[in-house]
Design a protein around this motif. Structure first.
Motif, PDB file in Angstrom:
ATOM      1  N   GLY A  13      -7.310 -57.162  -9.530  1.00 38.34           N
ATOM      2  CA  GLY A  13      -6.608 -56.466 -10.597  1.00 38.34           C
ATOM      3  C   GLY A  13      -5.765 -55.340 -10.041  1.00 38.34           C
ATOM      4  N   PHE A  14      -5.629 -54.304 -10.837  1.00 43.04           N
ATOM      5  CA  PHE A  14      -4.754 -53.185 -10.495  1.00 43.04           C
ATOM      6  C   PHE A  14      -5.525 -52.194  -9.636  1.00 43.04           C
ATOM      7  CE2 PHE A  14      -0.982 -51.135 -10.458  1.00 43.04           C
ATOM      8  CZ  PHE A  14      -0.840 -49.991 -11.228  1.00 43.04           C
ATOM      9  N   ILE A  15      -5.664 -52.486  -8.347  1.00 41.27           N
ATOM     10  CA  ILE A  15      -6.500 -51.675  -7.478  1.00 41.27           C
ATOM     11  C   ILE A  15      -5.702 -50.907  -6.432  1.00 41.27           C
ATOM     12  CG2 ILE A  15      -8.534 -53.124  -7.792  1.00 41.27           C
ATOM     13  CD1 ILE A  15      -7.885 -54.423  -5.106  1.00 41.27           C
ATOM     14  N   ASP A  16      -4.375 -50.974  -6.509  1.00 45.11           N
ATOM     15  CA  ASP A  16      -3.575 -50.216  -5.552  1.00 45.11           C
ATOM     16  C   ASP A  16      -3.897 -48.736  -5.654  1.00 45.11           C
ATOM     17  OD1 ASP A  16      -0.511 -52.187  -5.814  1.00 45.11           O
ATOM     18  OD2 ASP A  16      -2.447 -52.563  -4.858  1.00 45.11           O
ATOM     19  N   ASN A  17      -3.853 -48.079  -4.504  1.00 44.46           N
ATOM     20  CA  ASN A  17      -4.053 -46.636  -4.454  1.00 44.46           C
ATOM     21  C   ASN A  17      -5.425 -46.200  -4.968  1.00 44.46           C
ATOM     22  OD1 ASN A  17      -1.362 -46.213  -3.478  1.00 44.46           O
ATOM     23  ND2 ASN A  17      -0.627 -46.477  -5.562  1.00 44.46           N
ATOM     24  N   ILE A  41     -13.186 -46.074  -7.780  1.00 45.04           N
ATOM     25  CA  ILE A  41     -12.564 -44.964  -8.498  1.00 45.04           C
ATOM     26  C   ILE A  41     -11.071 -44.977  -8.197  1.00 45.04           C
ATOM     27  CG2 ILE A  41     -12.480 -42.485  -8.854  1.00 45.04           C
ATOM     28  CD1 ILE A  41     -15.386 -42.328  -7.965  1.00 45.04           C
ATOM     29  N   ARG A  42     -10.288 -44.994  -9.253  1.00 42.31           N
ATOM     30  CA  ARG A  42      -8.829 -45.000  -9.108  1.00 42.31           C
ATOM     31  C   ARG A  42      -8.239 -44.120 -10.190  1.00 42.31           C
ATOM     32  NH1 ARG A  42      -4.531 -47.247 -11.392  1.00 42.31           N
ATOM     33  NH2 ARG A  42      -2.725 -47.752 -10.083  1.00 42.31           N
ATOM     34  N   SER A  43      -7.480 -43.159  -9.764  1.00 45.29           N
ATOM     35  CA  SER A  43      -6.798 -42.253 -10.704  1.00 45.29           C
ATOM     36  C   SER A  43      -7.784 -41.634 -11.690  1.00 45.29           C
ATOM     37  CB  SER A  43      -5.688 -42.998 -11.455  1.00 45.29           C
ATOM     38  OG  SER A  43      -4.734 -43.496 -10.552  1.00 45.29           O
ATOM     39  N   GLY A  44      -8.934 -41.256 -11.192  1.00 46.27           N
ATOM     40  CA  GLY A  44      -9.907 -40.573 -12.017  1.00 46.27           C
ATOM     41  C   GLY A  44     -10.717 -41.466 -12.933  1.00 46.27           C
ATOM     42  N   VAL A  45     -10.531 -42.755 -12.826  1.00 46.35           N
ATOM     43  CA  VAL A  45     -11.271 -43.696 -13.676  1.00 46.35           C
ATOM     44  C   VAL A  45     -12.284 -44.447 -12.821  1.00 46.35           C
ATOM     45  CG1 VAL A  45     -11.112 -45.683 -15.208  1.00 46.35           C
ATOM     46  CG2 VAL A  45      -9.303 -43.949 -15.213  1.00 46.35           C
ATOM     47  N   ASN A  46     -13.519 -44.535 -13.331  1.00 49.78           N
ATOM     48  CA  ASN A  46     -14.585 -45.277 -12.662  1.00 49.78           C
ATOM     49  C   ASN A  46     -14.643 -46.704 -13.190  1.00 49.78           C
ATOM     50  OD1 ASN A  46     -15.155 -42.824 -11.538  1.00 49.78           O
ATOM     51  ND2 ASN A  46     -17.179 -42.621 -12.429  1.00 49.78           N
ATOM     52  N   TYR A  47     -14.662 -47.648 -12.274  1.00 44.74           N
ATOM     53  CA  TYR A  47     -14.832 -49.055 -12.619  1.00 44.74           C
ATOM     54  C   TYR A  47     -16.115 -49.558 -11.959  1.00 44.74           C
ATOM     55  CZ  TYR A  47      -9.886 -48.689 -13.821  1.00 44.74           C
ATOM     56  OH  TYR A  47      -8.692 -48.295 -14.368  1.00 44.74           O
ATOM     57  N   TRP A  48     -16.898 -50.295 -12.713  1.00 50.24           N
ATOM     58  CA  TRP A  48     -18.187 -50.784 -12.226  1.00 50.24           C
ATOM     59  C   TRP A  48     -18.245 -52.303 -12.277  1.00 50.24           C
ATOM     60  CZ3 TRP A  48     -21.820 -47.545 -10.230  1.00 50.24           C
ATOM     61  CH2 TRP A  48     -21.728 -46.188 -10.532  1.00 50.24           C
ATOM     62  N   GLY A  49     -18.955 -52.864 -11.302  1.00 51.41           N
ATOM     63  CA  GLY A  49     -19.301 -54.265 -11.381  1.00 51.41           C
ATOM     64  C   GLY A  49     -20.555 -54.449 -12.210  1.00 51.41           C
ATOM     65  N   ARG A  50     -20.972 -55.704 -12.357  1.00 46.57           N
ATOM     66  CA  ARG A  50     -22.149 -55.992 -13.174  1.00 46.57           C
ATOM     67  C   ARG A  50     -23.438 -55.917 -12.383  1.00 46.57           C
ATOM     68  NH1 ARG A  50     -20.675 -60.730 -17.559  1.00 46.57           N
ATOM     69  NH2 ARG A  50     -18.946 -59.637 -18.548  1.00 46.57           N
ATOM     70  N   GLY A  51     -23.349 -55.837 -11.077  1.00 48.48           N
ATOM     71  CA  GLY A  51     -24.531 -55.645 -10.262  1.00 48.48           C
ATOM     72  C   GLY A  51     -25.084 -56.925  -9.667  1.00 48.48           C
ATOM     73  N   THR A  52     -25.851 -56.740  -8.592  1.00 46.90           N
ATOM     74  CA  THR A  52     -26.552 -57.852  -7.952  1.00 46.90           C
ATOM     75  C   THR A  52     -27.968 -57.383  -7.624  1.00 46.90           C
ATOM     76  OG1 THR A  52     -26.467 -59.487  -6.162  1.00 46.90           O
ATOM     77  CG2 THR A  52     -25.718 -57.266  -5.617  1.00 46.90           C
ATOM     78  N   GLN A  53     -28.932 -58.229  -7.899  1.00 42.73           N
ATOM     79  CA  GLN A  53     -30.334 -57.845  -7.734  1.00 42.73           C
ATOM     80  C   GLN A  53     -30.761 -57.990  -6.282  1.00 42.73           C
ATOM     81  OE1 GLN A  53     -32.823 -56.801 -10.150  1.00 42.73           O
ATOM     82  NE2 GLN A  53     -33.938 -56.390  -8.248  1.00 42.73           N
TER      83      GLN A  53
END
Length: 115
Positions: free
Chosen positions: A26-30, A98-110
């Motif tokens: 996705g939009f992950i530049d910078n 973290i990009r431009s002050g926004v946190n993005y999370w994955g769904r996790g792996t056990q």
């Protein structure tokens, strides 16, 4: 939009190793920082390790000397090499970007460490 997908978790015995991967799209530049956090049942989510876009790394005390965080920018993938695993490492491991002050999370792996 940013999508993070973790993989590589599983059931291992104490002393064994695992390598987790986090594929970003996705939009992950910078992006500013990527990291791994974990959450065990009944506990708050906690930092495991992080890496900045400049390559600086940071580790929780519990991870120092056993875990190594790295990234492959060409593949848009971050890794967590975990050695000498202990039962107390059992948790769901989440990828953070973290990009431009926004946190993005994955769904996790056990990750489960048990004999």
């Amino acid at each position: 939009q940013v999508t993070l997908v973790e993989s590589g978790g599983g059931l291992v015995q104490p002393g064994e190793s695992l390598r987790l991967s986090c594929a970003a799209s996705g939009f992950i530049d910078n992006w500013n920082l990527m990291g791994w956090h974990r959450q065990a049942p009944g506990n708050p989510r906690e930092l495991v390790a992080s890496i900045t876009s400049g390559g600086n790394t940071n580790y929780a005390d519990a991870a120092k000397g056993r875990f190594t965080i790295s990234r492959d920018n060409g593949k848009n993938t971050m890794y967590l090499q975990m050695n000498s695993l202990k039962p107390e490492d059992t948790a769901i491991y989440y990828c953070l970007l973290i990009r431009s002050g926004v946190n993005y999370w994955g769904r996790g792996t056990q990750v489960t460490v048990s004999s």
